[in-house]
Scaffold this motif. Structure first.
Motif, PDB file in Angstrom:
ATOM      1  N   ILE A  64       0.817  -1.220   0.000  1.00  0.00           N
ATOM      2  CA  ILE A  64       0.000   0.000   0.000  1.00  0.00           C
ATOM      3  C   ILE A  64       0.851   1.271   0.000  1.00  0.00           C
ATOM      4  O   ILE A  64       0.301   2.370   0.068  1.00  0.00           O
ATOM      5  CB  ILE A  64      -0.987   0.034   1.190  1.00  0.00           C
ATOM      6  N   LYS A  65       2.153   1.136  -0.085  1.00  0.00           N
ATOM      7  CA  LYS A  65       3.043   2.298   0.044  1.00  0.00           C
ATOM      8  C   LYS A  65       2.657   3.442  -0.881  1.00  0.00           C
ATOM      9  O   LYS A  65       2.650   4.615  -0.470  1.00  0.00           O
ATOM     10  CB  LYS A  65       4.496   1.897  -0.229  1.00  0.00           C
ATOM     11  N   ASP A  66       2.299   3.146  -2.118  1.00  0.00           N
ATOM     12  CA  ASP A  66       1.999   4.192  -3.085  1.00  0.00           C
ATOM     13  C   ASP A  66       0.707   4.937  -2.763  1.00  0.00           C
ATOM     14  O   ASP A  66       0.432   5.988  -3.359  1.00  0.00           O
ATOM     15  CB  ASP A  66       1.910   3.601  -4.491  1.00  0.00           C
ATOM     16  N   ARG A  67      -0.082   4.403  -1.835  1.00  0.00           N
ATOM     17  CA  ARG A  67      -1.335   5.058  -1.448  1.00  0.00           C
ATOM     18  C   ARG A  67      -1.231   5.741  -0.086  1.00  0.00           C
ATOM     19  O   ARG A  67      -2.226   6.226   0.435  1.00  0.00           O
ATOM     20  CB  ARG A  67      -2.475   4.040  -1.429  1.00  0.00           C
ATOM     21  N   VAL A  68      -0.029   5.770   0.481  1.00  0.00           N
ATOM     22  CA  VAL A  68       0.179   6.396   1.788  1.00  0.00           C
ATOM     23  C   VAL A  68       0.926   7.712   1.612  1.00  0.00           C
ATOM     24  O   VAL A  68       1.989   7.754   0.986  1.00  0.00           O
ATOM     25  CB  VAL A  68       0.968   5.473   2.736  1.00  0.00           C
ATOM     26  N   VAL A  69       0.353   8.772   2.157  1.00  0.00           N
ATOM     27  CA  VAL A  69       1.028  10.073   2.238  1.00  0.00           C
ATOM     28  C   VAL A  69       1.513  10.217   3.675  1.00  0.00           C
ATOM     29  O   VAL A  69       0.711  10.291   4.606  1.00  0.00           O
ATOM     30  CB  VAL A  69       0.075  11.229   1.887  1.00  0.00           C
ATOM     31  N   THR A  70       2.825  10.219   3.859  1.00  0.00           N
ATOM     32  CA  THR A  70       3.399  10.342   5.191  1.00  0.00           C
ATOM     33  C   THR A  70       3.757  11.798   5.448  1.00  0.00           C
ATOM     34  O   THR A  70       4.502  12.411   4.680  1.00  0.00           O
ATOM     35  CB  THR A  70       4.652   9.465   5.348  1.00  0.00           C
ATOM     36  N   VAL A  71       3.198  12.350   6.524  1.00  0.00           N
ATOM     37  CA  VAL A  71       3.410  13.762   6.875  1.00  0.00           C
ATOM     38  C   VAL A  71       4.242  13.852   8.145  1.00  0.00           C
ATOM     39  O   VAL A  71       4.010  13.099   9.105  1.00  0.00           O
ATOM     40  CB  VAL A  71       2.060  14.481   7.067  1.00  0.00           C
ATOM     41  N   ASN A  72       5.200  14.754   8.141  1.00  0.00           N
ATOM     42  CA  ASN A  72       6.043  14.954   9.313  1.00  0.00           C
ATOM     43  C   ASN A  72       6.508  16.407   9.313  1.00  0.00           C
ATOM     44  O   ASN A  72       6.063  17.212   8.495  1.00  0.00           O
ATOM     45  CB  ASN A  72       7.227  13.975   9.318  1.00  0.00           C
ATOM     46  N   GLY A  73       7.391  16.749  10.233  1.00  0.00           N
ATOM     47  CA  GLY A  73       7.866  18.120  10.310  1.00  0.00           C
ATOM     48  C   GLY A  73       8.843  18.295  11.454  1.00  0.00           C
ATOM     49  O   GLY A  73       9.333  17.321  12.026  1.00  0.00           O
TER      50      GLY A  73
END
Length: 404
Positions: free
Chosen positions: A232-241
């Protein structure tokens, strides 16, 4: 000259439907009370009480002296995007290229970018609840339909794979969650997230925003990123900061990692709204990543000590139902035992009433759970000194004893 009502009626339906951030609203009330001379202890805001590490400040000063005062590329300086790629490989075992990375003016903008680029009017967005206050409002701006999915206190407020399976419909487009969680401090472990990924494998139309802004503030074990599941990696948006782990809230630097097409769409959207993030802040962010995690780990140990201190004090207050937060710097007790009680003719009907009572009587600011999708709870931040936390809960206990 137009009066206030005439101007208000001219505002768009979009902005009139939008709610103000309740965390910011409570912080504003606390500041107003403090300005009147009251000694207010503010446990409402999700902000580290630590200074940004000196080596990061020094990098910013050097950036100014070196002339980095011009517009920046919309998705971020190439150097910073490469450092973020390195970070994902080092910390999360994730392989990305700079083309997958978009740097934004805070993780909040990264989330908004992703939602606006993925959600069409009428699309359903499953939000693990309790949730950060802005998720639902950002979905509202995109004209999506929020579908809160509540985790139980008995499971540390964590939504399960079985719950997700039942909630997905043919209209579901997106799932949103934070781990470690704001407001609960819950952390989904690898086994739990792999079970969630198994569910998502069956629904290829469903994308995910995984908000990992509190990644480094983890008290129990290794952080696991949902994007590590290849299927599912291509469907995951990982947000950080950088705001939480590096105490860089005012610097306003966040980022996302996503499939190239999603990243390009967010680049396009951002180009029409803010363009690139501050040049000075980006150079500071490069230094932060190059400097490692030592300062972050020191802060996390302080938060762990404060968590334990707060838990001990809360467990001494009758009517608070608690659990063990395993990350972030919040605790979100069930306070419904106080609903229906009164003081001086004022009855506590919900957590908003209780938070306002504590502000007025104890001069302690916290945020009612309605804003987080859990009306029976209140969020307290323990990003404050031991002395302030001790005094805050002494006052809270004293004020709550007045409710009959």
């Amino acid at each position: 000259m137009q009066n206030t009502e005439e101007v208000r009626s001219a505002l768009s339906d979009r902005i009139q439907a939008l709610s103000e951030s309740q965390t910011i609203a409570m912080a504003k009330k606390a500041r107003e009370l403090a300005a009147q001379g009251f000694d207010v202890i503010n446990l409402s805001f999700g902000e580290p009480d630590f200074q940004t590490p000196q080596y990061i400040k020094d990098a910013a000063k050097k950036a100014i002296d070196d002339g980095f005062t011009f517009y920046t590329p919309v998705p971020g300086y190439p150097e910073l995007r490469q450092e973020i790629v390195n970070k994902f490989k080092r910390d999360n075992n994730l392989d990305y290229k700079p083309e997958n990375i978009v740097v934004s003016t805070g993780a909040k903008q990264s989330i908004a970018n992703a939602v606006m680029c993925l959600v069409n009017p009428g699309d359903e967005v499953i939000i693990f609840s309790p949730y950060w206050v802005s998720y639902e409002e950002i979905v509202k701006l995109a004209e999506g339909i929020s579908v809160p999915l509540m985790g139980s206190l008995e499971n540390d407020f964590k939504v399960t794979a079985a719950q997700l399976e039942q909630a997905i419909t043919s209209n579901t487009k997106l799932v949103m969650y934070s781990s470690p969680s704001n407001p609960t401090g819950a952390v989904w472990d690898e086994e739990e997230l792999r079970a969630i990924a198994k569910v998502l494998e069956k629904h290829p139309q469903v994308y995910v925003i995984a908000d990992e802004i509190y990644e480094y503030i983890n008290f129990e074990g290794k952080h696991f990123s949902l994007a590590c599941v290849d299927s599912i990696k291509d469907r995951v948006v990982t947000v950080n900061g950088f705001s939480k782990g590096y105490a860089m809230t005012g610097w306003r630097v966040g980022y996302m990692a996503a499939h190239k097409e999603i990243a390009s769409a967010c680049d396009k959207l951002q180009s029409q709204i803010t363009s690139g993030t501050s040049s000075i802040s980006q150079k500071a962010a490069v230094a932060a990543l190059q400097g490692g995690k030592a300062s972050s780990l020191e802060m996390t140990e302080a938060y762990r000590r404060r968590r334990n201190l707060v838990l001990d004090m809360m467990n001494d207050i009758e009517g608070f139902k608690t659990y063990l937060p395993t990350g972030a710097f919040y605790i979100f007790p069930d306070v419904s035992a106080y609903f229906g009680k009164s003081h001086e003719g004022k009855t506590i009907e919900n957590s908003e009433d209780l938070s306002m009572f504590l502000l007025a009587d104890a001069h302690v600011a916290a945020v009612g759970g309605e804003a987080f999708g859990a009306s029976q709870c209140i969020r307290f931040s323990f990003a404050a000194s031991d002395e302030k936390l001790t005094e805050a809960f002494r006052r809270i206990k004293s004020s709550l004893a007045k409710l009959q």
